[in-house]
Design an enzyme around this catalytic site. Structure first.
Site, PDB file in Angstrom:
ATOM      1  CB  THR A   1      -1.040  -6.136   6.679  1.00 51.38           C
ATOM      2  OG1 THR A   1      -0.802  -5.955   5.271  1.00 51.38           O
ATOM      3  CG2 THR A   1      -2.175  -7.117   6.878  1.00 51.38           C
TER       4      THR A   1
ATOM      5  CB  ILE B   1      -7.055  -3.296  -4.454  1.00 48.76           C
ATOM      6  CG1 ILE B   1      -6.972  -4.417  -3.409  1.00 48.76           C
ATOM      7  CG2 ILE B   1      -5.752  -2.535  -4.567  1.00 48.76           C
ATOM      8  CD1 ILE B   1      -6.061  -5.576  -3.813  1.00 48.76           C
TER       9      ILE B   1
ATOM     10  CE1 TYR C   1      -0.849 -14.838  -0.031  1.00 49.80           C
ATOM     11  CE2 TYR C   1       0.617 -16.727  -0.227  1.00 49.80           C
ATOM     12  CZ  TYR C   1       0.394 -15.375  -0.347  1.00 49.80           C
ATOM     13  OH  TYR C   1       1.407 -14.545  -0.781  1.00 49.80           O
TER      14      TYR C   1
HETATM   15  N1  LIG Z   1       6.791 -11.422   2.019  1.00 48.94           N
HETATM   16  C1  LIG Z   1       6.867 -12.570   1.367  1.00 48.94           C
HETATM   17  O1  LIG Z   1       7.655 -13.441   1.684  1.00 48.94           O
HETATM   18  C2  LIG Z   1       5.947 -12.843   0.194  1.00 48.94           C
HETATM   19  C3  LIG Z   1       6.041 -14.084  -0.457  1.00 48.94           C
HETATM   20  C4  LIG Z   1       5.215 -14.334  -1.534  1.00 48.94           C
HETATM   21  C5  LIG Z   1       4.340 -13.355  -1.974  1.00 48.94           C
HETATM   22  N2  LIG Z   1       4.260 -12.175  -1.324  1.00 48.94           N
HETATM   23  C6  LIG Z   1       3.306 -11.159  -1.816  1.00 48.94           C
HETATM   24  O2  LIG Z   1       3.966  -9.916  -1.897  1.00 48.94           O
HETATM   25  C7  LIG Z   1       3.043  -8.865  -1.669  1.00 48.94           C
HETATM   26  C8  LIG Z   1       3.562  -7.921  -0.605  1.00 48.94           C
HETATM   27  O3  LIG Z   1       3.747  -8.652   0.592  1.00 48.94           O
HETATM   28  P1  LIG Z   1       4.434  -8.028   1.891  1.00 48.94           P
HETATM   29  O4  LIG Z   1       5.261  -9.095   2.484  1.00 48.94           O
HETATM   30  O5  LIG Z   1       5.021  -6.723   1.582  1.00 48.94           O
HETATM   31  O6  LIG Z   1       3.146  -7.867   2.830  1.00 48.94           O
HETATM   32  P2  LIG Z   1       2.606  -6.611   3.649  1.00 48.94           P
HETATM   33  O7  LIG Z   1       1.434  -7.111   4.424  1.00 48.94           O
HETATM   34  O8  LIG Z   1       3.706  -5.940   4.384  1.00 48.94           O
HETATM   35  O9  LIG Z   1       2.107  -5.641   2.500  1.00 48.94           O
HETATM   36  C9  LIG Z   1       0.854  -5.736   1.875  1.00 48.94           C
HETATM   37  C10 LIG Z   1       0.280  -4.330   1.768  1.00 48.94           C
HETATM   38  O10 LIG Z   1      -0.976  -4.402   1.081  1.00 48.94           O
HETATM   39  C11 LIG Z   1      -1.897  -3.560   1.764  1.00 48.94           C
HETATM   40  N3  LIG Z   1      -3.247  -4.020   1.504  1.00 48.94           N
HETATM   41  C12 LIG Z   1      -3.844  -5.163   1.957  1.00 48.94           C
HETATM   42  N4  LIG Z   1      -5.128  -5.210   1.563  1.00 48.94           N
HETATM   43  C13 LIG Z   1      -5.343  -4.085   0.817  1.00 48.94           C
HETATM   44  C14 LIG Z   1      -6.468  -3.559   0.150  1.00 48.94           C
HETATM   45  N5  LIG Z   1      -7.647  -4.195   0.151  1.00 48.94           N
HETATM   46  N6  LIG Z   1      -6.322  -2.384  -0.506  1.00 48.94           N
HETATM   47  C15 LIG Z   1      -5.168  -1.708  -0.510  1.00 48.94           C
HETATM   48  N7  LIG Z   1      -4.063  -2.164   0.123  1.00 48.94           N
HETATM   49  C16 LIG Z   1      -4.160  -3.331   0.779  1.00 48.94           C
HETATM   50  C17 LIG Z   1      -1.509  -3.688   3.236  1.00 48.94           C
HETATM   51  O11 LIG Z   1      -2.006  -2.648   4.038  1.00 48.94           O
HETATM   52  C18 LIG Z   1      -0.002  -3.701   3.136  1.00 48.94           C
HETATM   53  O12 LIG Z   1       0.538  -2.390   3.185  1.00 48.94           O
HETATM   54  C19 LIG Z   1       1.715  -9.545  -1.341  1.00 48.94           C
HETATM   55  O13 LIG Z   1       0.959  -9.626  -2.537  1.00 48.94           O
HETATM   56  C20 LIG Z   1       2.134 -10.926  -0.897  1.00 48.94           C
HETATM   57  O14 LIG Z   1       1.112 -11.882  -1.087  1.00 48.94           O
HETATM   58  C21 LIG Z   1       5.045 -11.885  -0.247  1.00 48.94           C
END
Ligand SMILES: NC(=O)c1ccc[n+]([C@@H]2O[C@H](COP(=O)([O-])OP(=O)(O)OC[C@H]3O[C@@H](n4cnc5c(N)ncnc54)[C@H](O)[C@@H]3O)[C@@H](O)[C@H]2O)c1
Length: 322
Positions: free
Chosen positions: A36, A58, A145
């Site tokens: 993503t 991961i 989730y």
């Molecule tokens: N954005 C929000 O509002 C929010 C709220 C609560 C929690 N989170 C958590 O924060 C973290 C970051 O979220 P974000 O908004 O930056 O999302 P995002 O999708 O922009 O970033 C997630 C990143 O993880 C990478 N990724 C996914 N699966 C992977 C794998 N198997 N191996 C290696 N990399 C992998 C994706 O390519 C991406 O670059 C996540 O853990 C998400 O659950 C975000």
């Protein structure tokens, strides 16, 4: 200064953390499989000698072990976000968010990193109706989730007690800001609405628009990660923190602010009407964090309210999406 592994470093939050810590002089290793995340998020770092990209998942333990070599701190952001995505495909969300998380914990434990800070989520509050949300009172999860994010907290707790690894979970509340992806089926509400309004399309609110969220600007999230990574307060570790502003904004007010700030660039946007659809499965009506624990134990002091965060985010979208 030290070396930080940022998993998910090509994503929205991870790339912002990378930029911040590279500017401070840290070495940063990014582990990302670009599922993503985007190359354009990390392009500017590739020529920095303190930056290293490992393209991999991961879900592969050997890759995690390679990534944590000689690392001082882990900021674990990699996961599949979005409640609807996990409802459509719970197995993949579980593989990445639970098994992948466990791989990272094992790798970090074996490499004896100083601290493992990870992205937890406000979704862990589930069906608890109490407001504001305090860390110790949670309800039942409302989506696959939410289960995955709660399981992360349980694993981190057990690993800290069993193996002595220092862990801190940050329960992010609706984060927004520069580089958050406005495209794709699972785009978050703020970048989606900004993109639609910039294209003179009506944004669609699920429900009447009186649901509210504690929308949190990315700079507040960066601050929390730095505090969690560096705190030397023994009472502050091996626990979780709300990562929020401590204020809530309804969806209707959110659209009002976005329109107001976008209209400064294109005045026609002020006349675009919103449309309303049905409420979404798994959505809770209101979300508001208590940030007292982070203030007391970490010295957190949010730098941005929703309004000044939105103003900065919209300037960024206008300059980068137009
Ligand atoms: N954005 C929000 O509002 C929010 C709220 C609560 C929690 N989170 C958590 O924060 C973290 C970051 O979220 P974000 O908004 O930056 O999302 P995002 O999708 O922009 O970033 C997630 C990143 O993880 C990478 N990724 C996914 N699966 C992977 C794998 N198997 N191996 C290696 N990399 C992998 C994706 O390519 C991406 O670059 C996540 O853990 C998400 O659950 C975000």
């Amino acid at each position: 200064m030290g070396k930080i592994l940022i998993t998910g470093g090509a994503g929205f939050i991870g790339s912002n953390l990378t930029e911040y810590f590279l500017n401070k002089g840290y070495e940063v290793v990014c582990l990302d499989n670009f599922s993503t995340g985007h190359r354009h998020n990390i392009e500017a770092f590739l020529k920095n000698p303190n930056y290293k990209l490992i393209e991999g998942s991961i879900c592969d333990l050997e890759t995690c072990k390679e990534a944590v070599e000689n690392v001082d701190y882990v900021l674990h952001q990699a996961a599949l976000g979005s409640v609807p995505r996990s409802i459509n495909d719970p197995i993949t969300s579980n593989e990445v968010n639970v098994s992948g998380f466990l791989n990272m914990l094992v790798a970090a434990r074996d490499a004896k990193v100083k601290r493992f800070v990870y992205a937890a989520s406000s979704s862990t509050y589930g069906d608890s109706a109490s407001l504001p949300k305090v860390e110790e009172v949670i309800g039942k999860p409302l989506s696959p989730y939410a289960i995955t994010k709660y399981v992360n907290e349980l694993y981190a707790d057990v690993f800290s007690k069993t193996y002595g690894i220092e862990c801190i979970g940050l329960r992010y509340f609706n984060v927004f800001g520069r580089r958050q992806d406005p495209n794709g089926t699972y785009a978050a509400v703020i970048p989606l609405f900004v993109k639609q309004l910039m294209n003179h399309q009506s944004p669609k609110i699920n429900g009447t628009g009186d649901y509210s969220r504690d929308f949190t600007y990315i700079d507040n999230v960066i601050q929390m990660n730095e505090l969690a990574m560096l705190t030397d307060n023994p009472e502050a570790i091996n626990t979780v923190y709300n990562t929020a502003v401590g204020d809530r904004t309804t969806l209707n007010d959110l659209v009002h602010y976005i329109k107001k700030y976008l209209s400064e660039y294109d005045e026609q946007i002020s006349n675009i009407e919103v449309i309303h659809g049905p409420n979404r499965v798994g959505d809770i009506p209101h979300s508001l964090a208590s940030i007292e624990k982070a203030q007391n134990l970490l010295g957190y002091n949010p730098s941005h309210t929703i309004e000044n965060g939105l103003k900065e985010a919209i300037t960024w979208y206008w300059e980068n999406l137009k």
